[in-house]
Write an enzyme that holds these catalytic residues in place. Structure first.
Site, short mmCIF file in Angstrom:
data_model
loop_
_atom_site.label_atom_id
_atom_site.label_comp_id
_atom_site.label_asym_id
_atom_site.label_seq_id
_atom_site.Cartn_x
_atom_site.Cartn_y
_atom_site.Cartn_z
CB ILE A 38 8.01 -1.39 2.33
CG1 ILE A 38 8.12 -0.05 1.59
CG2 ILE A 38 7.29 -2.40 1.45
CD1 ILE A 38 9.01 -0.09 0.38
CB CYS A 39 4.38 -4.32 5.91
SG CYS A 39 4.00 -5.40 7.29
CG LEU A 40 5.21 -7.56 2.19
CD1 LEU A 40 4.79 -7.85 0.76
CD2 LEU A 40 4.84 -8.73 3.10
N GLY A 98 10.50 -5.31 6.03
CA GLY A 98 10.97 -5.33 7.41
C GLY A 98 10.35 -6.49 8.16
CE LYS A 132 5.73 -9.00 7.89
NZ LYS A 132 6.14 -7.61 8.15
#
Length: 264
Positions: free
Chosen positions: A141-143, A145, A157
């Site tokens: 899950i991009c958000l 990491g 981020k």
């Protein structure tokens, strides 16, 4: 980045996730040496997008996603799973020689310079994660990491970026979160989505329309690279290629859910 005086600039408006990804791939497939590089700006209907090798079954409750009428599309680039709907996205297509002598991290640093300038221009200090003491971690899950080439504001981020290289071109796309809607997406993830650790312009107190943000982005882009933008639209060949990809690939669960290669 090698200086090119003019960039073909396509502002596509808000579209379905499938159409956005079909257009990206159509533009990349159509790009040839000597063509003007491309800057495309666009928005999304509520959706999730997944990187080329993301394992959706480990992170997403697909039944809940369907019940909420949220689409899911797989990108041709890498990276993790992203939420869309309150963001402005950009796609860049440029000759491969633009970053020929740079490694991946350095090419991100070079290309994303316009985003650093954009955030500075609206009053915030943005920095690359690799230039800070911020702990880096990986997640599907991009958000949730943080990679070394991510951009941070105040240690949080903001958005994400991914690249793909072909023989003739470098493709990069990313998103600028204008607002996040945790209540819409949170229950669709297994475990922690990381939404609470992500930043958005709205959270920073910056309220602007997508058109206003697009203008700020174009100005930052032109100043960073010493170029100008030439407004344009998709041509007939690009539309036809995008429609073929939409039908054969980006509305096909074999690609979107399972990541199986699809050839139109």
């Amino acid at each position: 980045m090698k200086k090119t005086d003019s960039w073909r600039t396509i502002e596509s408006g808000i579209n379905s996730a499938a159409w956005n990804m079909a257009v990206d791939e159509a533009l990349l497939n159509s790009f040839r040496e000597g063509d003007l590089p491309i800057l495309r700006l666009y928005g999304w209907e509520p959706a999730l997008s997944a990187g080329r090798f993301s394992k959706l079954e480990n992170s997403i409750d697909m039944e809940k996603l369907k019940k909420k009428n949220i689409s899911c599309v797989r990108r041709m680039s890498g990276g993790g799973i992203l939420v869309h709907g309150g963001d402005l996205s950009y796609s860049l297509i440029m000759p491969r020689k633009s970053v020929r002598q740079k490694g991946v991290k350095e090419s991100y640093r070079t290309v994303c310079g316009f985003l650093i300038r954009l955030y500075h221009g609206i009053g915030y200090t943005a920095e690359y994660a690799c230039d800070t003491e911020y702990e880096l971690s990986h997640s599907d899950i991009c958000l949730a990491g943080n990679e070394s080439y991510d951009i941070l504001i105040g240690g949080k981020k903001i958005g994400g970026n991914a690249q793909r290289y072909t023989r003739e071109a470098v493709f990069q796309h990313g998103s600028i979160p204008m607002r996040l809607e945790p209540s819409l997406f949170q229950s669709c993830f297994y475990g922690n989505s990381g939404l609470e650790r992500a930043e958005s312009l709205e959270n920073l107190g910056i309220l602007m329309t997508r058109d206003q943000l697009s203008q700020h982005l174009k100005e930052a882009f032109c100043k960073t690279f010493g170029v100008n933008t030439l407004p344009d639209t998709l041509n007939e060949s690009e539309v036809r290629c995008a429609e073929e990809l939409l039908a054969s690939k980006y509305t096909n669960e074999r690609w979107n859910i399972h990541g199986e290669s699809i050839y139109p």
